[in-house]
Design a protein around this motif. Structure first.
Motif, PDB file in Angstrom:
ATOM      1  N   GLN A 227       8.839 -10.250  -3.283  1.00 37.10           N
ATOM      2  CA  GLN A 227       8.705 -11.152  -2.173  1.00 37.10           C
ATOM      3  C   GLN A 227       9.664 -10.712  -1.075  1.00 37.10           C
ATOM      4  O   GLN A 227      10.447  -9.799  -1.271  1.00 37.10           O
ATOM      5  CB  GLN A 227       8.995 -12.584  -2.631  1.00 37.10           C
ATOM      6  CG  GLN A 227      10.276 -12.776  -3.453  1.00 37.10           C
ATOM      7  CD  GLN A 227      11.555 -12.788  -2.647  1.00 37.10           C
ATOM      8  OE1 GLN A 227      11.605 -13.340  -1.540  1.00 37.10           O
ATOM      9  NE2 GLN A 227      12.602 -12.155  -3.160  1.00 37.10           N
ATOM     10  N   GLY A 228       9.648 -11.407   0.089  1.00 38.20           N
ATOM     11  CA  GLY A 228      10.569 -11.084   1.162  1.00 38.20           C
ATOM     12  C   GLY A 228       9.947 -11.044   2.549  1.00 38.20           C
ATOM     13  O   GLY A 228      10.663 -10.949   3.540  1.00 38.20           O
ATOM     14  N   ARG A 277       2.711  13.556   2.863  1.00 41.82           N
ATOM     15  CA  ARG A 277       3.202  13.445   4.245  1.00 41.82           C
ATOM     16  C   ARG A 277       2.260  12.594   5.091  1.00 41.82           C
ATOM     17  O   ARG A 277       1.999  12.879   6.268  1.00 41.82           O
ATOM     18  CB  ARG A 277       3.382  14.824   4.888  1.00 41.82           C
ATOM     19  CG  ARG A 277       4.348  15.745   4.155  1.00 41.82           C
ATOM     20  CD  ARG A 277       5.776  15.170   4.123  1.00 41.82           C
ATOM     21  NE  ARG A 277       6.779  16.189   3.896  1.00 41.82           N
ATOM     22  CZ  ARG A 277       7.194  16.591   2.687  1.00 41.82           C
ATOM     23  NH1 ARG A 277       6.687  16.037   1.596  1.00 41.82           N
ATOM     24  NH2 ARG A 277       8.111  17.540   2.578  1.00 41.82           N
ATOM     25  N   ARG A 278       1.771  11.533   4.508  1.00 41.10           N
ATOM     26  CA  ARG A 278       0.888  10.582   5.181  1.00 41.10           C
ATOM     27  C   ARG A 278       1.498   9.180   5.088  1.00 41.10           C
ATOM     28  O   ARG A 278       2.384   8.953   4.273  1.00 41.10           O
ATOM     29  CB  ARG A 278      -0.506  10.602   4.538  1.00 41.10           C
ATOM     30  CG  ARG A 278      -1.209  11.940   4.665  1.00 41.10           C
ATOM     31  CD  ARG A 278      -2.484  11.970   3.846  1.00 41.10           C
ATOM     32  NE  ARG A 278      -3.085  13.305   3.826  1.00 41.10           N
ATOM     33  CZ  ARG A 278      -4.044  13.683   3.007  1.00 41.10           C
ATOM     34  NH1 ARG A 278      -4.541  12.811   2.116  1.00 41.10           N
ATOM     35  NH2 ARG A 278      -4.521  14.912   3.056  1.00 41.10           N
ATOM     36  N   PRO A 279       1.021   8.225   5.870  1.00 42.34           N
ATOM     37  CA  PRO A 279       1.639   6.898   5.885  1.00 42.34           C
ATOM     38  C   PRO A 279       1.466   6.144   4.558  1.00 42.34           C
ATOM     39  O   PRO A 279       0.366   6.075   3.998  1.00 42.34           O
ATOM     40  CB  PRO A 279       0.894   6.169   7.007  1.00 42.34           C
ATOM     41  CG  PRO A 279       0.353   7.259   7.885  1.00 42.34           C
ATOM     42  CD  PRO A 279       0.017   8.383   6.947  1.00 42.34           C
ATOM     43  N   GLY A 280       2.561   5.610   4.064  1.00 42.92           N
ATOM     44  CA  GLY A 280       2.562   4.782   2.862  1.00 42.92           C
ATOM     45  C   GLY A 280       3.424   3.552   3.095  1.00 42.92           C
ATOM     46  O   GLY A 280       4.461   3.627   3.764  1.00 42.92           O
ATOM     47  N   TYR A 281       3.001   2.411   2.527  1.00 45.82           N
ATOM     48  CA  TYR A 281       3.676   1.144   2.785  1.00 45.82           C
ATOM     49  C   TYR A 281       3.834   0.334   1.505  1.00 45.82           C
ATOM     50  O   TYR A 281       2.934   0.311   0.654  1.00 45.82           O
ATOM     51  CB  TYR A 281       2.874   0.312   3.805  1.00 45.82           C
ATOM     52  CG  TYR A 281       2.662   1.039   5.104  1.00 45.82           C
ATOM     53  CD1 TYR A 281       3.586   0.947   6.135  1.00 45.82           C
ATOM     54  CD2 TYR A 281       1.551   1.870   5.276  1.00 45.82           C
ATOM     55  CE1 TYR A 281       3.412   1.652   7.323  1.00 45.82           C
ATOM     56  CE2 TYR A 281       1.368   2.584   6.455  1.00 45.82           C
ATOM     57  CZ  TYR A 281       2.300   2.466   7.475  1.00 45.82           C
ATOM     58  OH  TYR A 281       2.134   3.175   8.632  1.00 45.82           O
ATOM     59  N   THR A 282       4.978  -0.308   1.392  1.00 46.76           N
ATOM     60  CA  THR A 282       5.170  -1.352   0.387  1.00 46.76           C
ATOM     61  C   THR A 282       5.220  -2.675   1.137  1.00 46.76           C
ATOM     62  O   THR A 282       6.035  -2.843   2.051  1.00 46.76           O
ATOM     63  CB  THR A 282       6.472  -1.150  -0.400  1.00 46.76           C
ATOM     64  OG1 THR A 282       6.406   0.101  -1.097  1.00 46.76           O
ATOM     65  CG2 THR A 282       6.683  -2.277  -1.403  1.00 46.76           C
ATOM     66  N   ILE A 283       4.351  -3.595   0.745  1.00 40.08           N
ATOM     67  CA  ILE A 283       4.265  -4.896   1.398  1.00 40.08           C
ATOM     68  C   ILE A 283       4.861  -5.944   0.456  1.00 40.08           C
ATOM     69  O   ILE A 283       4.347  -6.163  -0.643  1.00 40.08           O
ATOM     70  CB  ILE A 283       2.802  -5.280   1.709  1.00 40.08           C
ATOM     71  CG1 ILE A 283       2.061  -4.116   2.383  1.00 40.08           C
ATOM     72  CG2 ILE A 283       2.738  -6.555   2.531  1.00 40.08           C
ATOM     73  CD1 ILE A 283       2.624  -3.672   3.695  1.00 40.08           C
ATOM     74  N   GLU A 284       5.936  -6.561   0.877  1.00 38.60           N
ATOM     75  CA  GLU A 284       6.582  -7.616   0.086  1.00 38.60           C
ATOM     76  C   GLU A 284       6.054  -8.965   0.570  1.00 38.60           C
ATOM     77  O   GLU A 284       6.545  -9.541   1.545  1.00 38.60           O
ATOM     78  CB  GLU A 284       8.102  -7.534   0.220  1.00 38.60           C
ATOM     79  CG  GLU A 284       8.706  -6.253  -0.333  1.00 38.60           C
ATOM     80  CD  GLU A 284       8.726  -6.186  -1.853  1.00 38.60           C
ATOM     81  OE1 GLU A 284       8.356  -7.192  -2.503  1.00 38.60           O
ATOM     82  OE2 GLU A 284       9.122  -5.136  -2.395  1.00 38.60           O
ATOM     83  N   ALA A 285       5.031  -9.472  -0.109  1.00 39.72           N
ATOM     84  CA  ALA A 285       4.336 -10.687   0.331  1.00 39.72           C
ATOM     85  C   ALA A 285       5.106 -11.940  -0.069  1.00 39.72           C
ATOM     86  O   ALA A 285       5.730 -11.991  -1.132  1.00 39.72           O
ATOM     87  CB  ALA A 285       2.935 -10.734  -0.275  1.00 39.72           C
TER      88      ALA A 285
END
Length: 314
Positions: A227-228, A277-285
């Motif tokens: 979370q966050g 080398r491409r966009p990566g995301y961690t989503i803290e819902a």
């Protein structure tokens, strides 16, 4: 979605938590209702549960979202499946305004446009054994019963459990600074969280996700956690220049904060950025203490749905 706009009640709903069996039931029902959805088994968990990819769209560009990498972050699975349900409905009925009872406010045309030229690959349940363990504890014939209690510091209550059924944290399993993360964590044995395993990708769940990612070659990926209310978008300055811009757009539509994270390795996002080398995301819902209460589901979904739509759009 409402009966007024689609003639159907929403499939993906929560009652008392969300187990692997709930996810499998809902995936089956979604496949029956929406012909645009496809399902593919990409591997099996330690205990033999199917790890499935659910696919929508037919564009040349492939993007990816996964959920429930961490066991007690299981609420991310119905969040992702609810979005897939809304996305599939809009894809098949693009001129209608498609809303579900969360009232995310996304129009059907708005969502179907997101899939223009894009195929979305999702893995809603990366850690199915852990999902059930964190909610129900150890069942009578569990093959790891004694070890799990030991790994859980002698406790039979598993609501804070993040790892898979073998006590390996799947988001510390990827070959991107794996050794550094192992030293930083200081966890040398199976545990409820933060143990990276004997080797990178030694756990079948992480290995299945890596195989899929390498085989499809996604243009960008996102991993749903809690979370966050934060979005992590970088890794050791290896990310492409466009990564921060998209992170800021995701933040704008969701109300989340885009954060440049340091001192973290071996996660799925880290490995993807490092290898491709491409966009990566961690989503803290969401926000609070894991596991987040189901009473927050609709509010969290109202933030996550536009974020995911923007992510797909790229």
């Amino acid at each position: 979605m409402t009966a007024k706009t689609t003639g159907h009640k929403p499939i993906v709903r929560l009652h008392d938590g969300y187990r692997y069996e709930d996810g499998i039931t809902h995936i089956g029902q979604l496949l029956e209702r929406y012909s645009s959805l496809r399902r593919m088994e990409i591997g099996k968990s330690v205990l033999g549960k199917s790890i499935d990819a659910l696919v929508v769209g037919d564009g040349a560009e492939c993007v990816h979202v996964n959920a429930s990498v961490h066991a007690n972050e299981w609420i991310t699975t119905p969040l992702l499946l609810r979005f897939i349900e809304q996305l599939a409905a809009s894809y098949e009925q693009p001129v209608s305004v498609v809303k579900d009872h969360s009232d995310s406010g996304l129009a059907g045309k708005q969502l179907s446009d997101a899939l223009s030229g894009v195929t979305l690959w999702t893995v809603p349940m990366v850690n199915p054994d852990g999902m059930n363990l964190s909610q129900d504890g150890i069942w009578p014939d569990c093959p790891f019963r004694d070890q799990l209690i030991k790994w859980n510091s002698g406790k039979e209550e598993f609501s804070r459990w993040k790892a898979n059924i073998r006590g390996v944290d799947l988001n510390d399993q990827f070959p991107a600074g794996w050794e550094e993360e192992r030293v930083r964590r200081g966890i040398a044995d199976p545990a409820s969280q933060d143990y990276g395993g004997e080797n990178p990708l030694c756990e079948p769940e992480a290995a299945a996700l890596a195989r899929l990612t390498r085989r499809i070659g996604f243009s960008r990926v996102a991993s749903l956690h809690t979370q966050g209310r934060e979005i992590y978008w970088n890794y050791r300055n290896l990310e492409p220049a466009c990564s921060e811009g998209l992170a800021q757009r995701l933040a704008k539509v969701s109300g989340y904060k885009a954060v440049k994270l340091t001192g973290s390795d071996a996660g799925y996002k880290d490995w993807f950025i490092s290898e491709f080398r491409r966009p990566g995301y961690t989503i803290e819902a969401g926000e609070g203490v894991n596991p987040l209460p189901i009473q927050q589901f609709e509010q969290i979904y109202s933030e996550i749905a536009p974020l995911l739509a923007e992510f797909i759009r790229g």
